[in-house]
Motif scaffolding. Structure first.
Motif: not given
Length: 434
Positions: A94-104, A116-129
């Motif tokens: 749940v966190f990966v998707l929710a915060y990944g979208n926020l990072g993007k 950069l958009g994909a990187a934002g999703f990846g970093v945000g999702g990974a940190v939140a996960g």
């Protein structure tokens, strides 16, 4: 602040409800079920509607996006409480998707660069996960397994980012459920995950992924597919397996770029300036990924794990053989159809040249040599088994191209079938010799 960023922030706040799962127990689904009911039937206007509404929601006067997101989270909660999905993986998905979208969306505030958009999703999702798994460990008084949590968080973020790249925003429920189920599988296979292997895997795969995108060898989706594949291969197989994998991608990409303008004039060039997309990556490497997964789970099977190692190398040998035979062999004149040996125009499916066959054999020999040097237990005879699988797989690709390839059975499907043949041949011969 843009409405899309506010909406992503709102979804992230709703997703944070998942962290209450250890406290709520079997009622973990209730908060999300309540949000789904409110979104679908109660909130039809006002500030909350404006916050969460997507364009389609505004047209229909109902927060279908939020309802679907919440129902998917509720479904995962039920899997966690009733069917054994680990609670920390439920929260992580749940966190990966929710915060990944926020990072993007945060990245989109300043840049529209796809990478950069994909990187934002990846970093945000990974940190939140990672944070989600750590929070569950804290609430349940269990130890925080940093390497394992990091691997699962990054793997989940890559899976979700890849699906989000391929699908639409309205498909977030499918992305969340798929991520949760795949994390469950990865967790079961990752019996031993060390700090060094995970750290090195992340550094190597991310660096090579960026290089492949920057050099035009892969699209964003192709880059995400390759990074995820590389991460799983290193963690479940080892760096020797990764060397075999990267041999295919490296040499194959160079051959695709080789004399590209001439290939365009001859009508045989790959689309998108030779950049590999997800279909191309998975068409050539899906069988290899399956072999890695079977190797990781071989203790539960009655088959020696080394068989899957040979099958993996055989599939990669087939992929590189086929790539070199078509990318370089296609530059020569007078191709003949492999089934009848009749002359055909360059670029005809199933058309081969003797030069292409020689380069295809060379590709199989390269993979066999890497396997001999870096895979444990591979003798010169074993390397020959890998080469055999590569050549047979390349031939199967040409035969399928001449007989069945078309609108219903495209190039990616033919590549998959050829690598499958290469894997089966190498695996069965290795099984007979072990």
């Amino acid at each position: 602040m843009q409405p899309t960023l506010r909406r992503a922030g709102g979804f992230a706040l709703v997703g944070t409800l998942a962290v209450a799962a250890p406290v709520l127990g079997r009622a973990a689904f209730v908060p999300f079920a309540a949000v789904a009911v409110l979104a679908a039937f109660v909130i039809t206007d006002g500030p909350l509607f404006d916050l969460f509404a997507r364009p389609a929601d505004r047209r229909e006067g109902r927060l279908n996006g939020l309802a679907g997101f919440s129902l998917a989270a509720a479904g995962l909660a039920i899997l966690a409480t009733e069917l054994g999905l680990p609670t920390d993986l439920y929260v992580a998905a749940v966190f990966v998707l929710a915060y990944g979208n926020l990072g993007k969306r945060l990245v989109a505030e300043t840049s529209d660069e796809p990478f950069l958009g994909a990187a934002g999703f990846g970093v945000g999702g990974a940190v939140a996960g990672f944070a989600g798994q750590a929070a569950v460990s804290s609430l349940t008084s269990t130890s925080i397994a940093v390497p394992r949590f990091a691997f699962l968080a990054v793997a989940g973020a890559l899976v979700a980012a890849l699906f989000r790249e391929m699908l639409f925003e309205r498909d977030d429920p499918l992305v969340m459920l798929s991520t949760g189920l795949l994390l469950w599988l990865f967790d079961a296979l990752a019996v031993s995950v060390g700090v060094v292997s995970v750290g090195a895997a992340l550094a190597v795969t991310v660096a090579l992924g960026y290089a492949s995108y920057a050099l035009g060898a892969a699209s964003v989706a192709g880059m995400l597919s390759g990074v995820l594949l590389g991460l799983l291969v290193i963690v479940f197989g080892g760096f020797g397996w990764f060397a075999v994998l990267i041999t295919f991608f490296g040499v194959g990409s160079l051959s695709t770029k080789y004399r590209y303008e001439e290939k365009k004039r001859r009508g045989i060039a790959e689309e998108n300036e030779g950049a590999r997309g997800t279909g191309n990556v998975l068409g050539n490497a899906a069988v290899a990924l399956l072999c890695v997964i079977l190797f990781a789970g071989s203790q539960s099977l009655s088959v020696e794990g080394a068989v899957f190692q040979f099958a993996f190398a055989g599939s990669m040998a087939a992929a590189l053989s086929d790539t070199l035979s078509s990318e370089i062999g296609g530059l020569y004149d007078s191709p003949r159809l492999i089934t009848t040996f009749e002359p055909v125009p360059p670029g005809t499916d199933g058309g081969v040249t003797w030069q292409g066959e020689v380069f295809g054999l060379l590709g199989a020999l390269v993979v066999g040599a890497v396997a001999l040097a870096l895979l444990p237990g591979v003798s010169p005879t074993g390397a020959g088994v890998v080469v055999l699988g590569g050549v047979v797989g390349m031939t199967a690709d040409s035969v399928l191209g001449a007989t069945v390839e078309g609108p219903r059975f495209g190039n990616e499907a033919v590549n998959f079938a050829a690598t499958f043949v290469g894997a089966v041949v190498s695996g069965l011969v290795a099984l007979a010799l072990l």
